[in-house]
Design an enzyme around this catalytic site. Structure first.
Site, PDB file in Angstrom:
ATOM      1  N   SER A   1      42.938  36.270  49.648  1.00  0.00           N
ATOM      2  CA  SER A   1      44.284  35.766  49.946  1.00  0.00           C
ATOM      3  C   SER A   1      45.141  36.791  50.674  1.00  0.00           C
ATOM      4  CB  SER A   1      44.992  35.342  48.648  1.00  0.00           C
ATOM      5  OG  SER A   1      44.286  34.315  47.999  1.00  0.00           O
TER       6      SER A   1
ATOM      7  N   TYR B   1      33.307  40.688  42.858  1.00  0.00           N
ATOM      8  CA  TYR B   1      33.893  39.476  43.433  1.00  0.00           C
ATOM      9  C   TYR B   1      32.793  38.736  44.183  1.00  0.00           C
ATOM     10  CZ  TYR B   1      37.219  36.696  46.289  1.00  0.00           C
ATOM     11  OH  TYR B   1      37.912  35.683  46.912  1.00  0.00           O
TER      12      TYR B   1
ATOM     13  N   LYS C   1      34.806  38.130  39.292  1.00  0.00           N
ATOM     14  CA  LYS C   1      35.496  36.947  39.786  1.00  0.00           C
ATOM     15  C   LYS C   1      34.438  36.075  40.437  1.00  0.00           C
ATOM     16  CE  LYS C   1      38.845  35.153  43.120  1.00  0.00           C
ATOM     17  NZ  LYS C   1      39.845  35.439  44.172  1.00  0.00           N
TER      18      LYS C   1
ATOM     19  N   ILE D   1      41.672  34.046  38.967  1.00  0.00           N
ATOM     20  CA  ILE D   1      42.303  34.755  40.080  1.00  0.00           C
ATOM     21  C   ILE D   1      42.448  33.696  41.163  1.00  0.00           C
ATOM     22  CG2 ILE D   1      42.194  36.746  41.633  1.00  0.00           C
ATOM     23  CD1 ILE D   1      40.291  38.071  39.644  1.00  0.00           C
TER      24      ILE D   1
END
Length: 305
Positions: free
Chosen positions: A54, A142, A171, A213
């Site tokens: 993001s 991630y 994540k 998240i």
């Protein structure tokens, strides 16, 4: 050996991956970044991340990524945990950024599976083990195969967790729910599993996940945080209701590549200038209108074009 019990207890709930705001001239707007973080903390967000997907990390220089992390660190000032994204497609850059996160006192570093170059599982293991062995900061893997073109397999993740005590969580932006179940099975029930798929944020809590998240939390942080709070309080009906309440917003914010719809929404809310650096850009006018109409459904005040 360093004890990671404290951070594993604190790093839970809604961790917002805050966008990187730009000015009209494409410079980073650090004042707006601080305002976005304050907006998050005022609305109950449990922890902050920056320079993840993001945050448009591939559109930032390495120096800019450090500056974004440092500004976030100053703004948060210890009020909630801070877990910046430090991964890159380049191994040396990942090492450098992860060490900088450790030096500045971040609570954890989120390291993405390298994108574009598609390493095999053995190479992934070597990459992550080399990074983890070079630092003591807790590492969150991630895994986002939709953006990286390679999935970290459960066996690889379990091997890393066994060999690297500071790899404390992952994540998982993975729509394969069987995969994420097996991550907890193999990595241990105390492994911190965070959902990066908005429609799996609630279901992942049910199997023992630590939180989410979620890019949606940039736009409606209170509802995302409330869902986790309700779960922790044992109010499963309210948590489930919030899960379904958020679904329409989740859907519209992912009709184009993240974070374009999120930045469009934040622009409509008057939070930022809705600017992305090329090769990213804002959604089509039609999708922007749909985003505005969806924000109206949620009672989110917007600035009319």
């Amino acid at each position: 050996m360093k004890d990671y019990t404290d951070i594993k207890q604190r790093l839970r709930g809604s961790i917002t991956p805050v966008v990187t705001p730009f000015k009209q001239n494409y410079d980073i707007d650090f004042e707006k970044q601080s305002e976005l973080i304050e907006f998050q903390l005022d609305n109950g967000t449990h922890a902050i991340s920056v320079t993840g997907t993001s945050g448009e990390p591939s559109s930032l220089t390495i120096e800019e990524r450090v500056q974004v992390m440092e500004n976030a660190m100053r703004t948060i000032n210890g009020r909630v945990p801070f877990a910046p994204g430090t991964g890159s497609t380049n191994h040396d850059e990942t090492m450098y950024l992860t060490k900088r996160a450790e030096e500045m006192g971040a609570d954890a570093a989120m390291v993405i599976v390298p994108y574009y170059n598609k390493p095999n599982q053995h190479a992934l293991y070597k990459h992550f083990k080399t990074v983890a062995d070079a630092v003591q900061i807790p590492i969150i893997i991630y895994n986002i195969p939709g953006r990286t073109a390679v999935n970290m397999e459960v066996d690889t993740m379990a091997r890393l967790v066994q060999d690297c005590p500071n790899i404390i969580g992952a994540k998982e932006s993975n729509k394969d729910f069987e995969h994420v179940n097996r991550v907890l099975q193999r990595c241990g029930r105390d492994f911190l599993l965070f959902s990066g798929i908005e429609l799996l944020c609630y279901p992942m809590l049910a199997i023992g996940g630590a939180g989410s998240i979620s890019a949606t939390a940039n736009v409606l942080p209170s509802k995302v945080a409330d869902m986790h709070d309700a779960w922790e309080e044992g109010d499963l009906k309210r948590a489930q209701d919030l899960h379904f309440e958020l679904m329409q917003l989740n859907d519209v914010l992912f009709k184009d590549t993240n974070p374009a719809p999120v930045k469009a929404a934040l622009g409509m809310m008057g939070k930022i200038e809705p600017v992305l650096r090329l090769p990213m850009d804002l959604p089509t006018e039609a999708l922007q209108q749909e985003i505005r109409e969806t924000l109206d459904v949620y009672g989110i005040a917007t600035q009319r074009a």
